[in-house]
Design an enzyme around this catalytic site. Sequence first.
Site, PDB file in Angstrom:
ATOM      1  N   HIS A 140       0.736  -1.050   0.027  1.00  0.00           N
ATOM      2  CA  HIS A 140       0.086   0.068   0.013  1.00  0.00           C
ATOM      3  C   HIS A 140       0.911   1.438   0.042  1.00  0.00           C
ATOM      4  O   HIS A 140       0.897   2.149  -0.819  1.00  0.00           O
ATOM      5  CB  HIS A 140      -0.849   0.021   1.169  1.00  0.00           C
ATOM      6  CG  HIS A 140      -1.811   1.243   1.350  1.00  0.00           C
ATOM      7  ND1 HIS A 140      -3.177   1.281   1.056  1.00  0.00           N
ATOM      8  CD2 HIS A 140      -1.607   2.277   2.014  1.00  0.00           C
ATOM      9  CE1 HIS A 140      -3.461   2.509   1.223  1.00  0.00           C
ATOM     10  NE2 HIS A 140      -2.806   3.231   1.924  1.00  0.00           N
ATOM     11  N   GLU A 141       1.704   1.384   0.969  1.00  0.00           N
ATOM     12  CA  GLU A 141       2.770   2.485   0.970  1.00  0.00           C
ATOM     13  C   GLU A 141       3.623   2.599  -0.130  1.00  0.00           C
ATOM     14  O   GLU A 141       3.898   3.652  -0.603  1.00  0.00           O
ATOM     15  CB  GLU A 141       3.564   2.193   2.388  1.00  0.00           C
ATOM     16  CG  GLU A 141       2.771   2.335   3.669  1.00  0.00           C
ATOM     17  CD  GLU A 141       1.861   3.639   3.593  1.00  0.00           C
ATOM     18  OE1 GLU A 141       2.155   4.848   3.064  1.00  0.00           O
ATOM     19  OE2 GLU A 141       0.492   3.643   4.117  1.00  0.00           O
TER      20      GLU A 141
END
Length: 488
Positions: A140-141
Site C-alpha cells: 500500500h505504501e
Amino acid sequence: MLSSVWIALLLGFWSTLYLIDVFLKSKKWSSRQYLHFLDKSGLSVSVCQLRWYSSMFNRCFLRMGQWRPGFLRLWFTAGVFFALVAMLLSVFLLSLLAFNTIRQKPVEQQVLTPVMPGVNLPASQVWYYMLTLLVCGILHEVGHAVAAVREQVRVNGFGIFMMIIYPGAFVDLSSEHLQVVSPLRQLRIYCAGVWHNFVIVIIAIIILLSLPVLLLPVYSQGHAVAITGVEENSAVSGPKGLFVGEALTAVGDCQVTNTEAWRHCILTSMKEPSLGYCLPVQLIGQLNTTPKNWTQPEKGDIDCCNTTSATHLCFLYHTKTSQDTSYACLPARTTTDRPVCKLQSDCYLPGVEVACVYPAVDNQTKLLRIFHGRRPPLLFLGHPLDLFYSVSVSNYVPNTSLVPLNLPYIIETFCKYLISLSGALAILNVVPCYALDGQFICHAFIELTLRSSFPDPEVRGCIFSIIIYFGTILLIINVIFAMWTLLV
C-alpha cells in the site's frame, strides 16, 4: 480466547521495552550512545509501539517511479477511478449496514467485522494475519511512494511499525511538494495505496484459482486426499492408526477423491445402515468364539464376545433354517475382508449356504474400513463424526516425500487472508474519514471538480467538512455496532 498468560507476556514485553528505552535515555552514561544508535538505525520506541524509519529505499522508489512514465500514468489514473467508485460503494454499504442494524433487521453477512486474536481469530493463524497485514501495508505504501515520484513529489523515507501485535508501514512524503501539485496529480498519489490493495486481491484470487495447475508437477488431485493431521489419543492414532502424509482413498465402499467427497462419505456412513459381509455359514461356525454359556440379554447392548477384544467383534446374521437372529463373535479383520453386502440376497455361492453378517452395534456406532496407502485398511468402530474430527485432510497429495505436505494449505490460507484483509483495507481506506486516505482523496476530488463552480475556498472547505464529518461518524457507528456484535 487468548490465555491470560500470553496477554501478561505481551504486556510485560511492551512495558519492559518502554522502561528500558526511558532508562537508557535518562542516564548520562548511556543517553548519548543510545540516542546515536536510535538515530543511526532509525528505530524509535513509544508506548506499545516500535518503529523503524529509513531513507535507504528512496533510490528504489525513484527508479520505480521513472520506469515507463506513460504506463505508470495510466496505471495510477485507473487507480483514481477505482478509488472514487470504491468510495461511493463503501459509503453505501456502511450506511445500509448501519440502517439495518438500527432497525434490528438481520444482516446475513457482516460487512465490517473486527479481527481480534483469540476471539474470532484462531491463535494458530495469528501469524498469517500479521504477515498479511505487513505485506498489504508495505505494498500500500509503496504505491503511494511510486506514485509520488511519478508526480514529482519527494519521498523523504519509508518505515514499518509494530503496534502491540498489529504490524504496518508508512511513507513520508514532502508536504510542500504535495501542496503545489495539481488536484489530479494529488489524486493519483492518494489513490495509489487502495488501488494496490485491490490489485493484491485480484492477484490472490488468480493464484487461488490456478493453484491446482501451479502445484500439478509435485502434487496430485482427484484420486485421494492427503492426511495432514491426526488428533492425539484418538481412535485412529497410534502405531496401528493413521499417519500424517498418507493418502486416504476410501471409507468402506465410498471413494474419497477430495475433501468434499470425504465429508460426503462421513455423512453417508451416518445415515445408512452398517454394511454386512458375506460369510459361509460353515465358516461362521468355525470362526465363532462366542462362549458356550453366553445367552442373549433381553435388553441393552449385545456383546457375544463377553469381553472387550482388539481383534474380535460381535456380528448378527440370519440363516435359511432359522428366522431368529443369530450372533457370533468373529475376528473383525477376517470378516471384513469378505465381499460387502447390504441384503442377504447380495451373498451367493453355488452349493454353499452364505449369510450376510452385520456388526451387532447400536444405530450411532459404525464399523468402517478406512483405506489408506498400501497397508491393510484401518478398522474404525465408533461414531463417524469422531473419525471426521480426528483427521485433517487436504486435496493435494504429494507425489514425493521431499515436498512439504502443508505447502498448499499455507498458500491457500495466505491467499484467503490477502483477499479478505487487503479487500477490507481497500474499502475502508477510501471512506471519507479523518486519518484515512479517503480524507485526502475527498479533498483533492472536491478541489478538482468544484473549484470552478465554487470559487470561494471557504465554501469548498465547508462541503469537505460536511462530507468528512458524515464519513467519520458513519465509520464510528459501524465499528461500535461491529464490536458490540462480536463481544456481546
